[in-house]
Scaffold this motif. Sequence first.
Motif, PDB file in Angstrom:
ATOM      1  N   UNK A   1       8.526   6.416 -38.523  1.00 15.35           N
ATOM      2  CA  UNK A   1       8.272   7.626 -39.293  1.00 15.35           C
ATOM      3  C   UNK A   1       7.174   8.462 -38.641  1.00 15.35           C
ATOM      4  N   UNK A   2       7.223   9.771 -38.888  1.00 11.88           N
ATOM      5  CA  UNK A   2       6.124  10.627 -38.476  1.00 11.88           C
ATOM      6  C   UNK A   2       4.996  10.498 -39.495  1.00 11.88           C
ATOM      7  N   UNK A   3       3.794  10.316 -39.002  1.00 14.68           N
ATOM      8  CA  UNK A   3       2.623  10.237 -39.885  1.00 14.68           C
ATOM      9  C   UNK A   3       2.149  11.665 -40.128  1.00 14.68           C
ATOM     10  N   UNK A   4       2.478  12.204 -41.292  1.00 15.55           N
ATOM     11  CA  UNK A   4       2.210  13.627 -41.536  1.00 15.55           C
ATOM     12  C   UNK A   4       1.101  13.821 -42.569  1.00 15.55           C
ATOM     13  N   UNK A   5       1.410  13.812 -43.844  1.00 15.55           N
ATOM     14  CA  UNK A   5       0.392  14.001 -44.874  1.00 15.55           C
ATOM     15  C   UNK A   5      -0.358  12.690 -45.102  1.00 15.55           C
ATOM     16  N   UNK A   6      -1.648  12.682 -44.809  1.00 10.85           N
ATOM     17  CA  UNK A   6      -2.443  11.462 -44.901  1.00 10.85           C
ATOM     18  C   UNK A   6      -3.557  11.645 -45.932  1.00 10.85           C
ATOM     19  N   UNK A   7      -3.606  10.735 -46.918  1.00  7.48           N
ATOM     20  CA  UNK A   7      -4.726  10.732 -47.868  1.00  7.48           C
ATOM     21  C   UNK A   7      -5.904   9.973 -47.278  1.00  7.48           C
ATOM     22  N   UNK A   8      -5.629   8.765 -46.744  1.00  2.00           N
ATOM     23  CA  UNK A   8      -6.700   8.003 -46.114  1.00  2.00           C
ATOM     24  C   UNK A   8      -6.973   6.657 -46.750  1.00  2.00           C
ATOM     25  N   UNK A   9      -6.065   6.165 -47.634  1.00  6.33           N
ATOM     26  CA  UNK A   9      -6.227   4.818 -48.195  1.00  6.33           C
ATOM     27  C   UNK A   9      -5.757   3.791 -47.156  1.00  6.33           C
ATOM     28  N   UNK A  10      -6.626   2.877 -46.780  1.00  6.66           N
ATOM     29  CA  UNK A  10      -6.302   1.879 -45.759  1.00  6.66           C
ATOM     30  C   UNK A  10      -6.550   0.481 -46.307  1.00  6.66           C
ATOM     31  N   UNK A  11      -5.566  -0.405 -46.087  1.00  9.30           N
ATOM     32  CA  UNK A  11      -5.700  -1.789 -46.561  1.00  9.30           C
ATOM     33  C   UNK A  11      -5.430  -2.771 -45.422  1.00  9.30           C
TER      34      UNK A  11
END
Length: 589
Positions: A333-343
């Motif tokens: 997938x293209x990484x487009x709209x990013x909020x920024x939650x990382x786990x």
Amino acid sequence: MNSIIRYLQFVKPYKWQIIATIFIGIIKFSIPLVIPMLIKYVVDDIVGNTHLTNVVKIHKLLFILSVMIIIFVVLRPPVEYYRQYFAQWTSNKILFDLRDSMYQHIQKLSFKYYTNNRAGEIISRVINDVEQTKTFVMTGLMNIWLDIATIIIAIVLMFSMSAKLTIISVLMFPLYAFSIKYFFGQLRNLTRMRSQALAEVQSYLHERVQGMPVIKSFAIEEFEQTQFNRQNANFLDKALKHTSWNAKSYSVVNTITDIAPLIVIGYSAYLVIENQLSLGTMVAFFAYIDKLYNPLRRLVNSSTTVTQSFASMDRVFEFLDEKYDIVDEPDALLCEEVKGDISFENVSFSYHDDDEYVLKNICLDVKKGETIALVGMSGGGKSTLVSLIPRFYDVSEGRITLDGTDIRKFKVQSLRDKIGVVFQDNILFSESVKDNILLGKPFATEEEVFAAAKAANAHDFIEHLTEGYDTKVGERGVKLSGGQKQRIAIARVFLKNPPILILDEATSALDLESEHLIQESLNELAKDRTTFIVAHRLSTITHADRIILIEHGKIVEIGTHDELMRKQGNYYKLFQVQQLEKTEAEADS
């Protein structure tokens, strides 16, 4: 053979140019083949013709010479020019495509590859080995065919004059072919060994040139000279073995090509004496022997150079066959709209399959806009942990998610486009300050560059450089101080404006004044972004939303600065030690 087939894929787009070059070359090489026939005509039909008067002989001779002058002065020069031009144009275009493909490959190789391989050897393959393959195009695909065509045309013309003498002329061909096969089979392996030794010299030299300050500061010039001589002697040994075998092949093959004309001279002279052959035919035949065996001698040279190019092809495609550690999935997938939650979900990692885990069962949830500081002793795994986020390496076990999606599901380039990284030792290229900032956003406007520099507290010092933003910074930014290099690196991240930020020991190697300026820039940069800070000086991360203490690849403590200080665990002890060291340093000063 596989390397040749693969190389031909780069040749294929230019097949018509190569065919046209060969056709022009055949015309060029055919023109001199007229001369022996001309000699025969002049000797037998003009000079030796007793039925013609001297005046007629001179008229015929002048006519023949006039035609030949037109051919050689008017026709041959443009033919020669276009043959050379198209041959060079085609071969250089093929090399351009090959190097272009190799550079694409270089950019796709992972950090792991560059950790285990020297830059100098990679450069040697892209420059030296690719250049060596040019001879395959120039010689193997063009000149060899021209020489073969010349031989065939010469044999046909010779056969038209005397079948017996032609058979005598080619008697040595089988022996010649056998010697070529015998000698040049081993030459390919010797050429590979020589190329590898040369690459090792280049790699060693590349490292030492970059590390010259270390050599000079430790005054080890004599020791390094000895070390370089060892590398250079290894190359000399391989080069001399190659030269020795090559010289043997030349001596044998050239002896064979020298014997044949002697046989022809003896036999043709005998035929003339017996009145079975005209003098003109004998002279023409002797001229054709030169036209026949000169291409054969060139084929010896061609065999040498083409064999060398085969060895270089092997090294080129050996490099192109290096596997990628980080690859996109077929349906990435293209990484487009990013909020920024990382786990981090039960993440474990080792650099090699059979190595011990550097990170062990890491579990961590990071929310959008949160600032996470990673601290601990050197070698604990802090930098390794943050290097997994942009997929410089892939996890060995578990997974990392961005906004709930496994980062391995994203296209790598689009993922990294959303992440800004500031390293401890940021690399600047030798171009201008402006060009280095533009790496963050290559097509940004000049106003955007200035704004990013101001945000990074870099604009003022850049303006005072000799040429301002157009100042060349030198290799790896050698003309700038550590603090200046770091601020330019921060400026390009400001310009990129990513939603996720990684600061890996970004201030640890700086003086206090530079650290203060850069810390201001970093605090501004981290606003409203998910930020990971790898820090050595704990005083620089007390503002973090959470501090993670990592020891031996495991999360040992987690909390805010105040929470961890109240807990009085390992973080508290580490902080107290650093404060004590700071107090003692201030007292000494």
